[in-house]
Write a protein that holds these residues in place. Structure first.
Motif, PDB file in Angstrom:
ATOM      1  N   GLU A  89      -7.167  -6.391   0.497  1.00  0.00           N
ATOM      2  CA  GLU A  89      -8.177  -7.413   0.770  1.00  0.00           C
ATOM      3  C   GLU A  89      -7.477  -8.766   0.860  1.00  0.00           C
ATOM      4  OE1 GLU A  89     -10.708  -9.263   1.988  1.00  0.00           O
ATOM      5  OE2 GLU A  89     -11.977  -7.697   1.107  1.00  0.00           O
ATOM      6  N   GLU A 141       0.810  -1.225   0.000  1.00  0.00           N
ATOM      7  CA  GLU A 141       0.000   0.000   0.000  1.00  0.00           C
ATOM      8  C   GLU A 141       0.839   1.269   0.000  1.00  0.00           C
ATOM      9  OE1 GLU A 141      -3.098   2.305   2.979  1.00  0.00           O
ATOM     10  OE2 GLU A 141      -3.284   0.120   2.785  1.00  0.00           O
ATOM     11  N   ARG A 150     -10.667   1.741  -3.375  1.00  0.00           N
ATOM     12  CA  ARG A 150     -11.395   1.591  -2.100  1.00  0.00           C
ATOM     13  C   ARG A 150     -12.841   1.166  -2.341  1.00  0.00           C
ATOM     14  NH1 ARG A 150      -8.464   6.562  -0.912  1.00  0.00           N
ATOM     15  NH2 ARG A 150      -6.784   6.105   0.585  1.00  0.00           N
ATOM     16  N   LYS A 182     -11.275  -0.005   1.856  1.00  0.00           N
ATOM     17  CA  LYS A 182      -9.837  -0.163   2.094  1.00  0.00           C
ATOM     18  C   LYS A 182      -9.114  -0.323   0.753  1.00  0.00           C
ATOM     19  CE  LYS A 182     -10.635  -2.482   6.530  1.00  0.00           C
ATOM     20  NZ  LYS A 182     -10.372  -3.721   7.337  1.00  0.00           N
TER      21      LYS A 182
END
Length: 348
Positions: free
Chosen positions: A294, A262, A285, A291
């Motif tokens: 996953e 990320e 997201r 988010k």
């Protein structure tokens, strides 16, 4: 518009904190543009990994290299570099670990009593045909072992360097022992240079699909990852191009930015596409429940929401339009005996 301060030809723009390290020191003025790629030989005790993920189709994988020079900011393998004490950022691209004993370890694996052959994925983590392979030729030696033992192998790569080993691929294919999956997430060359800066060009990848297909080597293409707002408008164009080049099947995944992937991706998108970075991040997201990452099996491949559904529908249309009637062959395990066939050796 691109940030003028971006490190060209680089996915990660700096190192990110290793989640396993309590203390991290990195000089603020370190010039990463001058850092050269280093290669370190490591000595694993095994080379074949049993794949236990419920949503992955392969049973075994092997990786001759740890770390990858290709420089894709979204690479899911980045966090694995942290187990070696390195960063998932620039270290992942510049500190490459080389497993020179991989061919010998593979041969010992084939000779294990009671082993029943099943196709092995080369590679499941980092690219087996990354630039380092030109120098070390570990992948080539692995293919020779597979040919010697008549063992099936599936190759996954982003690099047209796979064509170098045509003299091994052809006899493997004649016995239905090999397939090649080429990763082609974009055929927009300007975007390709930013997304995967040190891979083969889109043109050369498509040419590789064509050459492999002409030589009767089964080719699958991974249109992956799909990043909404970057390459999500390309699936139909890509599927048309790869079908015409001879690909027999394709797969795709939606981008997911787990753990230290990320911050690497966020740095990259903000540097490479500052004008649309937030839009892209928000679209991701929207597919990942708010988010960027996953981890749930099956859901991690499919995503959720309207954007994900639109992408899936586009691929359904492309499959029907460009791949209807095409079928990817299943590799053979019938020739494997656990003993080397010396007549098949092409080099010493």
């Amino acid at each position: 518009m691109q940030n003028e301060n971006i490190i060209k030809g680089q996915g990660a723009q700096r190192n990110v904190i290793n989640r396993f390290d309590k203390y991290t020191f990195e000089p603020e003025d370190e010039d990463f543009e001058t850092v050269k790629t280093s290669f370190t030989e490591v000595f694993p005790k095994t080379i074949v990994n049993q794949v236990k993920s419920e949503d992955l189709p392969m049973e075994y994988s092997m990786n001759p290299y740890q770390g990858c020079e290709h420089g894709c900011s979204y690479c899911f393998a980045r966090p694995t570099h942290e187990y070696w004490g390195y960063s998932a950022g620039i270290d992942f691209e510049r500190k490459i670990m080389v497993k020179k004993n991989a061919p010998e370890l593979l041969e010992k694996f084939f000779q294990k009593r009671g082993y029943k052959a099943a196709p092995i994925l080369l590679s499941g983590n980092t690219d087996c045909y990354q630039p380092a392979e030109r120098q070390f030729e570990i992948t080539r030696k692995i293919l020779q072992v597979c040919l010697d033992y008549r063992h099936p192998v599936n190759i996954l790569t982003k690099n047209a360097l796979v064509l170098r080993d045509m003299d091994l691929l052809k006899p493997l294919a004649e016995q239905n022992l090999v397939s090649v999956s080429l990763s082609i997430p974009t055929i927009n060359e300007e975007l390709r240079r930013k997304m995967e800066p040190r891979t083969s060009s889109a043109k050369n990848k498509l040419k590789a699909v064509e050459i492999l297909s002409e030589n009767k080597i089964p080719v699958n293409v991974m249109v992956a990852p799909i990043i909404p707002g970057l390459n999500s408008d390309e699936p139909l164009s890509i599927l048309k191009a790869i079908s015409e080049a001879g690909a027999q099947s394709f797969g795709y995944t939606l981008v997911r930015l787990n753990d230290t992937v990320e911050p690497v991706f966020v740095q990259w998108i903000e540097s490479s596409f500052p004008d649309r970075a937030q839009k892209v991040l928000n679209l991701i997201r929207s597919m990942r429940g708010g988010k960027l990452g996953e981890k749930r099996y099956f859901t991690r491949q499919k995503g959720d929401g309207n954007i994900a559904e639109m992408i899936h529908n586009t691929f359904k249309i492309g499959r029907k339009k460009f791949f209807e009637g095409k079928q990817f062959p299943k590799l053979s395990t019938s020739g494997f005996t656990g003993a080397k066939d010396q007549q098949l050796r092409l080099f010493d």
